[in-house]
Each structure stands twice: as structure tokens, then as C-alpha cells.
Design a protein around this motif. Sequence first.
Motif, short mmCIF file in Angstrom:
data_model
loop_
_atom_site.label_atom_id
_atom_site.label_comp_id
_atom_site.label_asym_id
_atom_site.label_seq_id
_atom_site.Cartn_x
_atom_site.Cartn_y
_atom_site.Cartn_z
N LEU A 78 0.93 -1.24 -0.18
CA LEU A 78 0.10 -0.03 -0.04
C LEU A 78 0.88 1.26 0.06
O LEU A 78 0.68 2.09 -0.64
N LYS A 79 1.89 1.27 0.70
CA LYS A 79 2.78 2.43 0.85
C LYS A 79 3.48 2.55 -0.70
O LYS A 79 3.80 3.75 -0.85
N LYS A 80 3.84 1.54 -1.17
CA LYS A 80 4.60 1.61 -2.33
C LYS A 80 3.72 2.28 -3.28
O LYS A 80 4.05 2.94 -4.15
N TRP A 81 2.11 1.82 -3.38
CA TRP A 81 1.37 2.32 -4.41
C TRP A 81 1.30 3.73 -4.21
O TRP A 81 1.09 4.51 -5.15
N LYS A 82 0.98 4.00 -2.75
CA LYS A 82 0.83 5.62 -2.54
C LYS A 82 2.03 6.39 -3.02
O LYS A 82 1.98 7.43 -3.66
N LEU A 83 3.06 6.01 -2.77
CA LEU A 83 4.43 6.68 -3.16
C LEU A 83 4.37 6.58 -4.91
O LEU A 83 4.70 7.84 -5.38
N LYS A 122 1.69 12.00 -10.09
CA LYS A 122 1.29 13.18 -9.70
C LYS A 122 2.09 14.21 -10.04
O LYS A 122 1.88 15.42 -10.53
N SER A 123 3.51 13.86 -9.62
CA SER A 123 4.49 15.04 -9.61
C SER A 123 5.15 15.07 -11.03
O SER A 123 5.99 16.30 -11.32
N ILE A 124 4.81 14.47 -12.11
CA ILE A 124 5.34 14.39 -13.44
C ILE A 124 4.79 15.62 -14.07
O ILE A 124 3.34 15.89 -14.18
#
Length: 176
Positions: A149-154, A160-162
Motif C-alpha cells: 500500500l505504501k509503495k502504491w501511494k508513493l 502526480k509530480s510528473i
Amino acid sequence: MINYYYDNSNDSKPFTHQLEANDDTLPPDNALRIAPIFKDGYCPCEQDGKWILVEDNREKTAYNIETKEAVKVDYLGKIKDGFTLLEPFECCKWNGEKWELDEEQKSTFIIKQHQLNIADLLSEANNEIDILNDKIELEIATDGDEKLLKKWKLYRIQLKSIDANKPDIELPIKPV
């Protein structure tokens, strides 16, 4: 004697067929007694009592040089102004003689593809995050689900930052 017939209803008067003729008669209004010459890419047409060769592109595909729309050629003669027999390719423009790569159009196309790709990847990330959150909330998560879950959120944050408005981007690696 042979009568060589042409189509009187067509402005170009193209050759249609030939038939044996009587020696003692004149040819009909839509025929000559002179054999037409045949040449690839041309059609013999009657003009002022003789055969001339007229460019024949019928059944070929012509392309509008403004819209790139393809049309079947259904007439005799040269290709109409504003059209070419040269097939356009992705992100091109007409330079007056041929199609050439349009860098601005190519860049716009690439940016649009990046935006669509990122939107698809974000949708996939959101779905994975929702499922993992549901598993945790329902207390059916496995040992690795919270880390995943943490990997997918990261991954979602990285997507989103691209800045997708650039032709050259680098996508983050999808979690496994």
C-alpha cells in the motif's frame, strides 16, 4: 475494319471497347477507326477525331493536403489541386511538394500520449490503493499488503509530480 468506341457521356471520352465494323459503313458518332495507343497509367481518350493519352489515377487513393483525408479517385486526368497521391504519415504537414515531419505537431502528440498514459497509470494506482485499503480495513490483509500500500501511494505521488506537458518524461517504476 474495327470500330474503337469511346464514352460520349464522359467529358474525357475514354476508350471503352472495340468491335468489328462493316467495310462499307462509316463509324458511329462514338467511335473511331484509328486504333488507340495504350500506356500504363494513362487512358486513351478521343479528342478532335484522334486518340490522346490522359493520365489515369482512377481507383487510386488521393489525400487532401490540408486535412489528410483519403478519397478514391474516380475521374480521368491529373490529381485535383489540393490533393496528392503521396500518403501522409503521423505528425506531418505538406510543404508544397511532399509530406514532412511537423515537430510542433509531433511534440503535441507526444504530450497528449503522456497525459493519457499518466491518467491510465493513476487510475490503476487508485484501484490498487482502494483494494489494499479495503483489505486492511476488513482485516483480511496479508503480511505484505501494508508495505505494498505504501509503495502504491508513493508511486501515485510520483506520477502526480510528473510534468506531462513536456515531450521527454520519465515514468516511475510500478510497484510489484
